[in-house]
Motif scaffolding. Structure first.
Motif, PDB file in Angstrom:
ATOM      1  N   VAL A  64     -13.637   1.257  -7.724  1.00 44.56           N
ATOM      2  CA  VAL A  64     -12.486   1.702  -6.949  1.00 44.56           C
ATOM      3  C   VAL A  64     -11.343   2.066  -7.890  1.00 44.56           C
ATOM      4  O   VAL A  64     -11.013   1.313  -8.803  1.00 44.56           O
ATOM      5  CB  VAL A  64     -12.034   0.598  -5.971  1.00 44.56           C
ATOM      6  N   LYS A  65     -10.773   3.249  -7.673  1.00 41.48           N
ATOM      7  CA  LYS A  65      -9.719   3.750  -8.549  1.00 41.48           C
ATOM      8  C   LYS A  65      -8.390   3.793  -7.815  1.00 41.48           C
ATOM      9  O   LYS A  65      -8.340   3.890  -6.591  1.00 41.48           O
ATOM     10  CB  LYS A  65     -10.068   5.155  -9.065  1.00 41.48           C
ATOM     11  N   ARG A  66      -7.326   3.742  -8.587  1.00 35.03           N
ATOM     12  CA  ARG A  66      -5.990   3.928  -8.022  1.00 35.03           C
ATOM     13  C   ARG A  66      -5.909   5.312  -7.391  1.00 35.03           C
ATOM     14  O   ARG A  66      -6.269   6.309  -8.006  1.00 35.03           O
ATOM     15  CB  ARG A  66      -4.944   3.782  -9.127  1.00 35.03           C
ATOM     16  N   GLY A  67      -5.467   5.379  -6.154  1.00 33.67           N
ATOM     17  CA  GLY A  67      -5.406   6.648  -5.436  1.00 33.67           C
ATOM     18  C   GLY A  67      -6.554   6.840  -4.474  1.00 33.67           C
ATOM     19  O   GLY A  67      -6.518   7.735  -3.635  1.00 33.67           O
ATOM     20  N   ASP A  68      -7.614   6.018  -4.573  1.00 38.10           N
ATOM     21  CA  ASP A  68      -8.699   6.074  -3.596  1.00 38.10           C
ATOM     22  C   ASP A  68      -8.192   5.657  -2.229  1.00 38.10           C
ATOM     23  O   ASP A  68      -7.188   4.953  -2.091  1.00 38.10           O
ATOM     24  CB  ASP A  68      -9.832   5.131  -4.005  1.00 38.10           C
ATOM     25  N   THR A  69      -8.904   6.073  -1.196  1.00 43.09           N
ATOM     26  CA  THR A  69      -8.631   5.618   0.157  1.00 43.09           C
ATOM     27  C   THR A  69      -9.924   5.085   0.766  1.00 43.09           C
ATOM     28  O   THR A  69     -11.024   5.355   0.267  1.00 43.09           O
ATOM     29  CB  THR A  69      -8.108   6.754   1.049  1.00 43.09           C
ATOM     30  N   LEU A  70      -9.779   4.329   1.841  1.00 47.24           N
ATOM     31  CA  LEU A  70     -10.953   3.830   2.544  1.00 47.24           C
ATOM     32  C   LEU A  70     -11.820   4.984   3.026  1.00 47.24           C
ATOM     33  O   LEU A  70     -13.045   4.903   3.031  1.00 47.24           O
ATOM     34  CB  LEU A  70     -10.509   2.960   3.722  1.00 47.24           C
ATOM     35  N   TRP A  71     -11.167   6.084   3.430  1.00 53.96           N
ATOM     36  CA  TRP A  71     -11.893   7.272   3.866  1.00 53.96           C
ATOM     37  C   TRP A  71     -12.747   7.827   2.729  1.00 53.96           C
ATOM     38  O   TRP A  71     -13.914   8.168   2.907  1.00 53.96           O
ATOM     39  CB  TRP A  71     -10.901   8.324   4.356  1.00 53.96           C
ATOM     40  N   ASP A  72     -12.163   7.918   1.525  1.00 55.21           N
ATOM     41  CA  ASP A  72     -12.898   8.435   0.365  1.00 55.21           C
ATOM     42  C   ASP A  72     -14.144   7.595   0.090  1.00 55.21           C
ATOM     43  O   ASP A  72     -15.235   8.125  -0.136  1.00 55.21           O
ATOM     44  CB  ASP A  72     -12.014   8.405  -0.885  1.00 55.21           C
ATOM     45  N   ILE A  73     -13.969   6.274   0.103  1.00 51.18           N
ATOM     46  CA  ILE A  73     -15.071   5.386  -0.253  1.00 51.18           C
ATOM     47  C   ILE A  73     -16.147   5.396   0.820  1.00 51.18           C
ATOM     48  O   ILE A  73     -17.344   5.407   0.511  1.00 51.18           O
ATOM     49  CB  ILE A  73     -14.539   3.967  -0.515  1.00 51.18           C
ATOM     50  N   SER A  74     -15.732   5.400   2.095  1.00 54.26           N
ATOM     51  CA  SER A  74     -16.710   5.475   3.180  1.00 54.26           C
ATOM     52  C   SER A  74     -17.543   6.745   3.055  1.00 54.26           C
ATOM     53  O   SER A  74     -18.752   6.742   3.282  1.00 54.26           O
ATOM     54  CB  SER A  74     -15.998   5.449   4.535  1.00 54.26           C
ATOM     55  N   LYS A  75     -16.884   7.853   2.673  1.00 53.37           N
ATOM     56  CA  LYS A  75     -17.572   9.136   2.550  1.00 53.37           C
ATOM     57  C   LYS A  75     -18.579   9.130   1.406  1.00 53.37           C
ATOM     58  O   LYS A  75     -19.584   9.842   1.441  1.00 53.37           O
ATOM     59  CB  LYS A  75     -16.524  10.233   2.350  1.00 53.37           C
ATOM     60  N   ALA A  77      -5.177   2.384   0.694  1.00 51.84           N
ATOM     61  CA  ALA A  77      -4.847   2.773   2.060  1.00 51.84           C
ATOM     62  C   ALA A  77      -6.058   3.382   2.751  1.00 51.84           C
ATOM     63  O   ALA A  77      -7.068   3.707   2.122  1.00 51.84           O
ATOM     64  CB  ALA A  77      -3.690   3.776   2.044  1.00 51.84           C
ATOM     65  N   SER A  78      -5.948   3.561   4.084  1.00 51.79           N
ATOM     66  CA  SER A  78      -7.047   4.132   4.859  1.00 51.79           C
ATOM     67  C   SER A  78      -7.213   5.617   4.574  1.00 51.79           C
ATOM     68  O   SER A  78      -8.317   6.105   4.360  1.00 51.79           O
ATOM     69  CB  SER A  78      -6.786   3.926   6.353  1.00 51.79           C
ATOM     70  N   VAL A  79      -6.112   6.357   4.625  1.00 50.51           N
ATOM     71  CA  VAL A  79      -6.092   7.794   4.361  1.00 50.51           C
ATOM     72  C   VAL A  79      -4.908   8.056   3.437  1.00 50.51           C
ATOM     73  O   VAL A  79      -4.093   7.164   3.209  1.00 50.51           O
ATOM     74  CB  VAL A  79      -5.948   8.607   5.669  1.00 50.51           C
ATOM     75  N   PRO A  80      -4.758   9.279   2.896  1.00 52.98           N
ATOM     76  CA  PRO A  80      -3.629   9.545   1.992  1.00 52.98           C
ATOM     77  C   PRO A  80      -2.287   9.310   2.678  1.00 52.98           C
ATOM     78  O   PRO A  80      -1.850  10.084   3.525  1.00 52.98           O
ATOM     79  CB  PRO A  80      -3.823  11.020   1.626  1.00 52.98           C
ATOM     80  N   ALA A 135      -2.606  25.863  11.969  1.00 52.53           N
ATOM     81  CA  ALA A 135      -2.536  24.772  10.988  1.00 52.53           C
ATOM     82  C   ALA A 135      -3.869  24.660  10.271  1.00 52.53           C
ATOM     83  O   ALA A 135      -4.897  25.177  10.721  1.00 52.53           O
ATOM     84  CB  ALA A 135      -2.195  23.448  11.681  1.00 52.53           C
ATOM     85  N   GLY A 136      -3.846  23.958   9.163  1.00 55.81           N
ATOM     86  CA  GLY A 136      -5.052  23.722   8.382  1.00 55.81           C
ATOM     87  C   GLY A 136      -5.084  22.289   7.886  1.00 55.81           C
ATOM     88  O   GLY A 136      -4.363  21.419   8.389  1.00 55.81           O
ATOM     89  N   GLN A 137      -5.908  22.040   6.903  1.00 53.27           N
ATOM     90  CA  GLN A 137      -6.076  20.699   6.352  1.00 53.27           C
ATOM     91  C   GLN A 137      -4.743  20.101   5.920  1.00 53.27           C
ATOM     92  O   GLN A 137      -3.888  20.778   5.368  1.00 53.27           O
ATOM     93  CB  GLN A 137      -7.043  20.742   5.180  1.00 53.27           C
ATOM     94  N   ASN A 138      -4.572  18.800   6.225  1.00 56.02           N
ATOM     95  CA  ASN A 138      -3.401  18.000   5.838  1.00 56.02           C
ATOM     96  C   ASN A 138      -2.134  18.331   6.634  1.00 56.02           C
ATOM     97  O   ASN A 138      -1.047  17.881   6.268  1.00 56.02           O
ATOM     98  CB  ASN A 138      -3.102  18.121   4.343  1.00 56.02           C
ATOM     99  N   GLN A 139      -2.251  19.066   7.730  1.00 56.98           N
ATOM    100  CA  GLN A 139      -1.117  19.301   8.609  1.00 56.98           C
ATOM    101  C   GLN A 139      -1.217  18.399   9.837  1.00 56.98           C
ATOM    102  O   GLN A 139      -2.275  17.834  10.140  1.00 56.98           O
ATOM    103  CB  GLN A 139      -1.019  20.776   9.008  1.00 56.98           C
ATOM    104  N   ILE A 140      -0.076  18.283  10.552  1.00 54.27           N
ATOM    105  CA  ILE A 140       0.030  17.371  11.682  1.00 54.27           C
ATOM    106  C   ILE A 140      -0.010  18.153  12.995  1.00 54.27           C
ATOM    107  O   ILE A 140       0.629  19.206  13.121  1.00 54.27           O
ATOM    108  CB  ILE A 140       1.349  16.572  11.615  1.00 54.27           C
ATOM    109  N   VAL A 141      -0.749  17.645  13.969  1.00 53.75           N
ATOM    110  CA  VAL A 141      -0.798  18.249  15.298  1.00 53.75           C
ATOM    111  C   VAL A 141      -0.540  17.182  16.356  1.00 53.75           C
ATOM    112  O   VAL A 141      -0.776  15.993  16.139  1.00 53.75           O
ATOM    113  CB  VAL A 141      -2.152  18.931  15.578  1.00 53.75           C
ATOM    114  N   ALA A 142      -0.040  17.632  17.517  1.00 53.49           N
ATOM    115  CA  ALA A 142       0.076  16.762  18.686  1.00 53.49           C
ATOM    116  C   ALA A 142      -1.116  17.029  19.592  1.00 53.49           C
ATOM    117  O   ALA A 142      -1.537  18.178  19.750  1.00 53.49           O
ATOM    118  CB  ALA A 142       1.384  17.039  19.429  1.00 53.49           C
ATOM    119  N   ILE A 143      -1.688  15.971  20.180  1.00 56.66           N
ATOM    120  CA  ILE A 143      -2.838  16.115  21.060  1.00 56.66           C
ATOM    121  C   ILE A 143      -2.509  15.535  22.435  1.00 56.66           C
ATOM    122  O   ILE A 143      -1.628  14.688  22.571  1.00 56.66           O
ATOM    123  CB  ILE A 143      -4.099  15.434  20.481  1.00 56.66           C
TER     124      ILE A 143
END
Length: 398
Positions: free
Chosen positions: A65-76, A156-159, A316-324
């Motif tokens: 595990v590296k600094r900057g990793d996320t739970l999402w990265d490791i799960s993937k 963290a879980s995600v960035p 929008a694309g990757q890393n943007q925020i949307v309302a659902i």
């Protein structure tokens, strides 16, 4: 939320992690941010392991595990579906009770058993592959105590740099309550805009709160499926503090309109995200949201639509925020992972002689991560998208 801090690799035993976490949480306690269903999934996986068929095609034999990793990265890295984190956590559950307490420097070792299962163990890499231990650079660890908080430096879980500001700043009000909220009515020296550190003047009912958020006029969020107003989105401008409370009617003279002069409240702008001008509205600044959460799939079927792109964008694309258009009343939770779909539509077969009308199916093309939930609306981060995302696009359970 945990923030990234520098932490060198260290000897961190799974047994010690379990002891420390259980001492802090008490016997049988759920890990913070973990639902009973996720706990049950982890219990099941911890007992039985994960079928080899559920592993990612190129799952590594070990990973540090590296600094900057996320739970999402490791799960993937280890699993086909990153949101299936309870399986990954379950493989560690006998020792790591809280999935949020995974640190830089820890080594995850994947073991494949004779009965077609996979489990994760913890080791420490020393001297590189084939090092002193003679076991692919891994050595067994002995329990040891570190005199520092267990949560310091946990990944963290995600960035978090992508959603951190929105955990407080992005707000949906159930009603248009900002219409009657305090607002900036004047600036120093008649300036059009207020800068950080400058004083502005406010009228309205200012209670005991010291720190206030500043918002632009809210806009209604309409459900693309029903047309119903789901809430009112207020765009965050900045933060200000009350430096002097007004006195209402000053009683020291009359204005040009013949009425008593009014002394407004004074505020000082402490931070700005965008320009603040006369007319911006104020609402009390809530406490910073620090509750832990992690990716997981909804309990059942989900069908909804994108309401809007945060920031008034059309696509929008990757890393943007949307309302659902799904919120707490629909069972939406922080950490829910959702699938994005591109609409198929109706097309004509221009090749075959019968020129049949074709019903092109929707195609999955992306992933959403829900991080803030209101009653009828939620905010989600676009983790991945192969096509532009726009209002009206469909999402479902992954």
């Amino acid at each position: 939320m945990s923030r990234f801090h520098h932490r060198p690799p260290f000897a961190f035993s799974l047994a010690l992690s379990a002891v420390l976490t259980l001492c802090a949480a008490g016997p049988g306690a759920l890990a913070q941010g973990v639902t009973p269903q996720q706990q049950a999934t982890a219990n099941k996986v911890a007992d039985a392991g994960v079928p080899l068929s559920e592993l990612a095609a190129n799952a590594p034999d070990s990973y540090t595990v590296k600094r900057g990793d996320t739970l999402w990265d490791i799960s993937k890295l280890f699993l086909k579906s990153p949101w299936r984190w309870p399986e990954l956590w379950g493989m560690n559950k006998a020792a790591v009770r809280n999935p949020h307490l995974i640190y830089p420097g820890q080594v995850l070792v994947l073991e494949r058993t004779a009965d077609g299962k996979a489990v994760l163990r913890m080791g420490k890499q020393v001297g590189g592959p084939g090092g002193a231990s003679g076991e692919a650079g891994l050595t067994k660890l002995s329990p040891s105590v570190r005199a520092e908080p267990l949560t310091l430096g946990a990944i963290a879980s995600v960035p978090m740099q992508l959603i951190g500001p929105f955990l407080t700043d992005a707000v949906v009000f159930d009603s248009n309550e900002l219409e009657s909220a305090p607002r900036v009515v004047a600036t120093q020296a008649g300036r059009m805009l207020v800068s950080k550190g400058e004083v502005a003047y406010v009228r309205g009912d200012v209670d005991a709160a010291r720190n206030w958020q500043m918002f632009r006029s809210p806009k209604p969020l309409r459900d693309p499926q029903t047309g119903q107003v789901l809430g009112f989105e207020a765009r965050h401008v900045g933060v200000a503090e009350i430096v002097r409370r007004g006195e209402g009617a000053a009683g020291s003279g009359l204005g040009a309109d013949g009425k008593d002069l009014v002394v407004p409240h004074s505020i000082r702008v402490t931070s700005l995200r965008e320009e603040a001008d006369v007319g911006v509205r104020l609402a009390p600044l809530p406490a910073r949201d620090t509750e832990a959460f992690a990716p997981h799939s909804p309990n059942g079927p989900v069908d909804g639509r994108i309401v809007s792109i945060y920031g008034d964008g059309r696509v929008a694309g990757q890393n943007q925020i949307v309302a659902i258009n799904r919120g707490a009343q629909d069972g939406m939770e922080r950490g829910h992972v959702l699938a994005l779909w591109a609409k198929g539509g109706i097309k004509r077969d221009s090749i075959t002689g019968d020129r049949a009308t074709l019903a092109i199916p929707d195609e999955r093309h992306g992933t959403l991560f829900v991080f803030r939930v209101f009653e009828r609306v939620s905010y989600a981060l676009i983790l991945q998208a192969e096509q532009p995302v726009q209002a009206g696009d469909r999402f479902s359970q992954p």
